[in-house]
Scaffold this motif. Structure first.
Motif, short mmCIF file in Angstrom:
data_model
loop_
_atom_site.label_atom_id
_atom_site.label_comp_id
_atom_site.label_asym_id
_atom_site.label_seq_id
_atom_site.Cartn_x
_atom_site.Cartn_y
_atom_site.Cartn_z
N CYS A 379 1.38 -1.36 -0.13
CA CYS A 379 0.25 -0.02 -0.04
C CYS A 379 1.32 1.15 -0.26
CB CYS A 379 -0.86 -0.05 1.25
SG CYS A 379 -2.38 0.75 1.03
N VAL A 387 -6.16 -7.48 -0.33
CA VAL A 387 -4.94 -8.09 -0.02
C VAL A 387 -5.85 -9.96 -0.08
CG1 VAL A 387 -2.86 -8.93 1.02
CG2 VAL A 387 -3.59 -6.25 1.07
N ILE A 398 2.03 -9.69 9.91
CA ILE A 398 1.01 -8.78 9.09
C ILE A 398 1.61 -7.21 9.12
CG2 ILE A 398 -0.94 -7.43 8.51
CD1 ILE A 398 -2.42 -9.98 9.94
N LEU A 402 -0.35 -1.85 6.49
CA LEU A 402 -1.67 -2.04 6.30
C LEU A 402 -2.35 -1.68 7.19
CD1 LEU A 402 -2.10 -6.36 4.83
CD2 LEU A 402 -1.35 -4.16 3.63
N LEU A 408 -8.17 0.06 2.19
CA LEU A 408 -8.06 -0.75 2.28
C LEU A 408 -10.12 -1.74 2.63
CD1 LEU A 408 -5.01 -3.44 4.00
CD2 LEU A 408 -6.31 -3.93 1.46
N THR A 410 -10.69 -5.10 2.01
CA THR A 410 -10.86 -6.63 2.12
C THR A 410 -9.14 -7.12 2.86
OG1 THR A 410 -11.23 -8.77 2.35
CG2 THR A 410 -10.81 -7.41 0.15
N ILE A 411 -8.93 -7.67 3.60
CA ILE A 411 -7.30 -8.65 3.84
C ILE A 411 -8.12 -10.26 4.21
CG2 ILE A 411 -5.81 -9.20 5.48
CD1 ILE A 411 -6.38 -5.64 5.79
N GLN A 412 -7.67 -11.37 3.77
CA GLN A 412 -8.80 -13.11 3.46
C GLN A 412 -6.82 -13.04 3.75
OE1 GLN A 412 -11.51 -13.67 0.74
NE2 GLN A 412 -11.52 -11.40 0.18
N LEU A 413 -6.60 -13.37 4.75
CA LEU A 413 -4.99 -14.31 4.77
C LEU A 413 -5.39 -15.82 5.72
CD1 LEU A 413 -3.27 -11.44 5.81
CD2 LEU A 413 -3.41 -12.01 3.91
N VAL A 426 -4.86 -1.74 12.04
CA VAL A 426 -6.14 -3.14 10.95
C VAL A 426 -7.41 -2.97 11.46
CG1 VAL A 426 -6.58 -5.44 10.13
CG2 VAL A 426 -3.77 -4.35 10.13
N ILE A 432 -12.46 -0.96 5.34
CA ILE A 432 -11.62 -2.06 6.18
C ILE A 432 -13.67 -2.56 6.39
CG2 ILE A 432 -11.29 -2.51 8.10
CD1 ILE A 432 -9.79 -4.56 6.84
N LEU A 435 -12.21 -9.23 7.40
CA LEU A 435 -11.37 -9.38 8.10
C LEU A 435 -11.14 -11.11 8.16
CD1 LEU A 435 -7.96 -9.28 8.90
CD2 LEU A 435 -9.41 -8.20 11.55
#
Length: 1023
Positions: A379, A387, A398, A402, A408, A410-413, A426, A432, A435
């Motif tokens: 970013c 992501v 992380i 971020l 941002l 969506t964060i999909q980890l 975050v 957002i 998460l």
């Protein structure tokens, strides 16, 4: 000194005198022609501004005029025209543009337009035209530059005469039923810039080599055209080509290196073919802007030369079999906006330069075997939207950067090896919405504050610890909270029950203790509650039984005690598990059956009446209880039965007489308002409001089936009543339904015959629909229905023809209230249980208690609260009360998906709604046929079924603006099979479903134009 100009000649003065008269005469003639055209089209409402009182048609919004005041353009798109094009229209001698798209024009190609000698632009797309394209189509104006006949039912061969329209710059033939060979003569159109032949069932053939001669061609769209063989080598001669889409065919062989010598090419779409082999390294010779060769069987590594494409903005290589590492140079591309390589066999470390040098927005690398850390500079340029890196072997923490990335969403980890604490920032990123970090080794405590619009938090299978903070009450927009299998402790805070939008709560597998909160009235949207495998004690709150949408309840493996509240019997649960607790007493009667045989195990104090449940029989006393002799018990039982029988007979006589007197006394207090001619009175209705006639209970009242007279006919009566006075909520619903249904006259809207009201009760009397609601036919075999009345044969008894007929009928009803009512009406609660079926399976939309009218067609309208049913309401409805008709389109899209898949709207796959499940199925490249209900799946109908599935996807798009109107939905469904649309119930082997009209356009154009926020990646599902 200069000489003065000579005086004007008499001829010139005469010209000035007659010029206004000539213009007036011409304007009058053209006005008469257009009014005649309107009459021949049966005066469509959309042309209400065309009146004889106008001095000139040039002021009409659909008309464009030349500088000389002559009619030059007619823009008549989406005007609800249902008749053929009249020949008189060519009396407009200066007409150069004629747009008749998105109407219902029938018949064959309008050869009357041959007489429009000055025509430059002709758009007949998205109509009901059929038959062959005339072999003499070159008789159209020699100056024709643009022709669009896409989205019709034209069949046969494309006539060679098209190749003689030498001035053509645009030729659109997409989405018809052409079945012949590809026309080599198109290659003779030397001025052609745009060519679209997508979505036709041509005979399998290679791309004509003659197409390589189209030197000016910029746009070539041949998706799903039955192309075979290789891409012609002479395509390298298409020097002006900017957009190439050959997807959805059966092309073979490698991508030719010569193709990438097209210096001006900006877009390449080759996805979803049977191409094989490696990506050629010669691609580096091209100054590409966008590359999409996804959804193929490409193998080998990503070429190093991709890193030399300095203008590249989009690189989509997902769903192939690529292997090896990502070249480090790709991470340094200065213009890269979107990078999608998910679902491959890629390995190695992600280049750390990603995002540092470009305005990166989308980064999707899921479902690979990447290791190492997530790039820290994703970013750096402040543009990152999503992501998506789940299901890899990534490790480390992380990146803290971020947490300051305000864009941002969506964060999909999830399913990686990440460790450490989640950076504090975050949780509070301003934009957002989701998460998703389950399946890692994250630690730390939960924050007291999160972003205002964060709606999905998934942190299961980690090492989060500590108490759930009391500040959880500020998580006001949270819809999904999954925190299973962590180390959370303490009691469940009462503040958690304040989250009114919550639909899924999973806290199982933690160390929670204390009693469960007793005040949970705000959980009106909750559908799934799982607190199993904790140390929760105390009784089960009776308030749990008041949650109206709860479908799954799991409180097993705790230390709960006391009796199971009788209120739990009010729930229509699909899953119930209260096993391994310390509960006692009798289980509620509603669950005393084999459907719940594993729901109460390991509770020694519980008893049941059904011995099959493996619980103690409630009639057997414990070993310390005193026993009465069997003779004495028999005597007492006989006397009790005799007394009860006598009391029952006396009561029946007294009640009958009392009711007769009461009805006669009360008739004067009832007011009947009729909307149709009736053959019954209020006395017929009031005297039959008994439990033996009860057929259903809903959120706003009870429903009765009542016989009227000796004719054998019935009516359905909805009683809205609370024992004393009608409360505010039910009163509003009653007024809404009466106001709306009392004025509607449409065969696909349930008919309100009359209303009968008194001070403390309101009755709505409808026509009775013998086959009840659609959901009972689709889902009865998959769940235990708790209710009243007879249940139809069940899922599988509706064949495909009937399902299609139901879809068309319901769509027509919804289209009517959106387009033909003034002001338009939003139903707000479209679902399969509100679609009723008569004896011939004609569909009618019911239950308008939540409906609202709009001030103006298409205007947004403010709703006071979120209404509707989980699984059906549109995503924007959860965060905005400014809505329009598109929320009904979304709900109807879910109904379409129910019809084609047989799945329920709110439990398609675990905790996933049907709409989410369908989108995931589609974007993961799985065959649509696998999603179709096995009960009706048949090769004869697959085309029609695929159409309905895709239409369901389009209607459930997350962006309201990209959903079609209900008029367009009706148009598409009717084209699936004209015989069904006409009302026939049988579909034989001759079934000939038209290829998808409209929805393929939406899916394709949305996928190709939406860049990042569309449906070909994972970002959209959580945005």
């Amino acid at each position: 000194m200069s000489k003065p100009p000579p005086p004007p000649s008499p001829a010139f003065l005469l010209f000035l005198v007659y010029l206004p008269l000539t213009v007036i005469s011409q304007s009058s003639d053209e006005l008469a022609i257009l009014l005649a055209v309107k009459r021949q089209w049966s005066n469509p409402e959309a042309l209400r501004s065309w009146t004889a009182t106008s001095s000139s048609p040039c002021g009409w919004p659909e008309v464009g005029c030349s500088d000389a005041g002559a009619v030059a353009e007619l823009h008549l798109s989406n005007m609800n025209i249902t008749s053929e094009t009249p020949s008189i229209i060519c009396g407009l001698k200066s007409l150069s543009t004629l747009n008749l798209s998105w109407n219902f024009i029938p018949g064959q190609f309008p050869t009357a337009l041959y007489n429009c000698s000055n025509l430059h632009v002709l758009d007949l797309s998205q109509n009901c035209l059929s038959g062959p394209v005339p072999t003499d189509i070159d008789r159209l104006s020699s100056s024709l530059q643009y022709i669009d006949i896409g989205g019709n039912n034209f069949s046969g061969d494309i006539p060679p005469a098209i190749g003689r329209l030498s001035n053509l710059q645009t030729l659109y033939l997409y989405m018809n039923e052409f079945e012949g060979a590809f026309l080599a003569e198109i290659g003779e159109l030397s001025n052609l810039e745009f060519l679209s032949m997508a979505f036709n069932s041509f005979a399998p053939a290679a791309i004509p080599e003659e197409f390589g001669k189209l030197q000016k061609l910029k746009f070539l769209w041949m998706k799903e055209c039955n192309l075979v063989g290789k891409i012609p080598a002479n395509f390298s001669g298409l020097a002006a080509l900017e957009h190439l889409d050959l997807s959805g065919n059966t092309l073979t062989g490698p991508i030719p290196s010569g193709l990438f010598s097209l210096k001006n090419l900006s877009y390449v779409y080759l996805f979803h073919n049977n191409l094989s082999g490696e990506i050629p390294s010669s691609i580096a010779a091209l100054n590409l802007v966008e590359i999409d060769i996804s959804m193929n069987n490409l193998t080998g590594p990503i070429p190093e030369d991709f890193g030399n494409l300095r203008d590249l903005t989009v690189l989509s290589l997902y769903m192939n079999r690529l292997s090896g590492e990502i070249p480090a140079s790709i991470g340094s591309l200065p213009s890269l906006v979107s990078f999608k390589v998910f679902t491959n066999n890629l390995t190695g470390v992600l280049p750390p330069e990603f995002g540092q040098h470009s305005p990166l927005e989308g980064f999707e690398v899921a479902n690979n075997r990447f290791s190492g850390e997530l790039p820290k500079n994703l970013c750096s340029n402040g543009a990152l939207i999503g992501v998506v890196a789940f299901s890899n072997n990534l490790s480390g923490e992380i990146p803290a950067s971020l947490g300051s990335c305000e864009t941002l969403r969506t964060i999909q980890l999830y399913d990686n090896n990440f460790t450490g604490k989640v950076p504090p920032g975050v949780w509070t990123i301003p934009n957002i919405k989701s998460l998703m970090i389950s399946g890692n080794s994250f630690s730390g405590s939960l924050p007291a504050k999160i972003a205002w619009n964060l709606s999905r938090i998934e942190i299961s299978n980690n090492r989060f610890s500590g108490q759930i903070p009391a500040g959880v009450s500020s998580w006001s927009n949270l819809m999904v909270f999954e925190a299973s299998n962590n180390l959370l402790s303490g009691s469940i805070p009462g503040e958690l029950t304040w989250l009114s939008h919550l639909t899924t709560l999973s806290l199982d597998g933690n160390q929670l203790s204390g009693e469960f909160p007793t005040t949970i009235v705000s959980w009106r949207s909750l559908t799934s509650l799982n607190v199993s495998r904790n140390k929760i004690s105390g009784p089960i709150p009776a308030a749990v039984g008041s949650l109206p949408d709860l479908l799954s309840l799991d409180m097993s493996n705790n230390q709960l005690s006391g009796e199971i509240p009788a209120e739990l019997g009010n729930l229509s649960l699909t899953t119930l598990n209260l096993s391994s607790n310390k509960l006692s007493g009798r289980i509620p009667n509603q669950y005393d059956n084999l459907a719940y045989e594993t729901s109460f195990l390991n509770n020694p104090g519980l008893c049941a009446g059904n011995p099959a449940l493996n619980l103690r029989n409630c009639s057997i006393r414990g070993p310390n209880s005193s026993h009465l002799s069997s003779k004495y018990l028999a005597l007492v039982l006989a006397l009790a039965l005799a007394v009860l029988f006598a009391i029952a007979i006396s009561t029946l006589v007294i009640v009958r007489d009392y009711r007769r007197r009461k009805i006669r006394q009360d008739l004067a207090t009832w007011k009947l308002t009729s909307f149709h001619r009736l053959d019954f009175t209020e006395a017929n209705i009031l005297s039959n409001l008994t439990d033996c006639n009860l057929i259903g209970c809903g959120g706003s009242g009870k429903v009765y089936k009542i016989s009227i007279g000796d004719s054998g006919e019935f009516v359905a009566v909805k009683r809205i009543w609370n024992g004393r006075k009608l409360d505010s909520k039910h009163g509003k619903e009653f007024l809404a339904e009466v106001e709306i249904l009392g004025t509607i006259r449409h065969s696909n809207i349930v008919k309100l015959l009359c209303c009968i009201s008194s001070d403390d009760s309101k009755l709505l009397v409808y026509e009775y629909k013998e086959n009840e609601s659609l959901d009972r036919w689709l889902h009865q075999s998959k769940r235990k229905l708790i209710g009243f009345g007879s249940i139809p044969m069940g899922r599988g008894s509706l064949d495909w023809a009937t399902r299609l007929k139901v879809a068309i009928g319901a769509a027509q009803g919804l289209c009517y209230i959106h387009c033909d009512c003034s002001p338009p009406i939003i139903h707000r609660d479209i679902k399969s249980s509100n679609i009723l079926l008569d004896s011939k399976f004609n569909a009618a939309i019911a239950d308008f208690g939540l409906a609202k009218t709009l001030a103006g067609h298409g205007d947004a309208h403010t709703m006071s609260a979120v209404a509707g049913s989980f699984g059906y309401f549109a995503p924007e409805y959860a965060y905005s009360t400014r809505v329009n008709e598109k929320i009904d389109v979304y709900s109807f899209g879910v109904v379409l998906l129910e019809l084609v898949t047989g799945k329920e709207a709110n439990c398609a796959d675990g905790n996933t709604s049907l709409a989410e499940w369908a989108w995931q199925h589609f974007t993961q490249g799985k065959p649509i046929v696998e999603a179709i209900d096995e009960e009706v799946r048949h090769e004869c109908y697959l085309e029609s079924m695929t159409t309905m599935f895709k239409l369901g996807l389009v209607c459930t798009n997350s962006s309201p603006s990209t959903r079609p109107s209900m008029k367009e939905v009706v148009h598409i469904l009717q084209r699936c099979n004209p015989s069904v649309a006409a009302g026939k119930n049988k579909v034989g082997p001759e079934f000939d479903a038209t290829p998808l009209l409209g929805s393929s356009t939406y899916l394709s154009s949305y996928r190709n134009s939406r860049k990042l926020s569309g449906t070909d990646g994972y970002i959209a599902y959580s945005v």
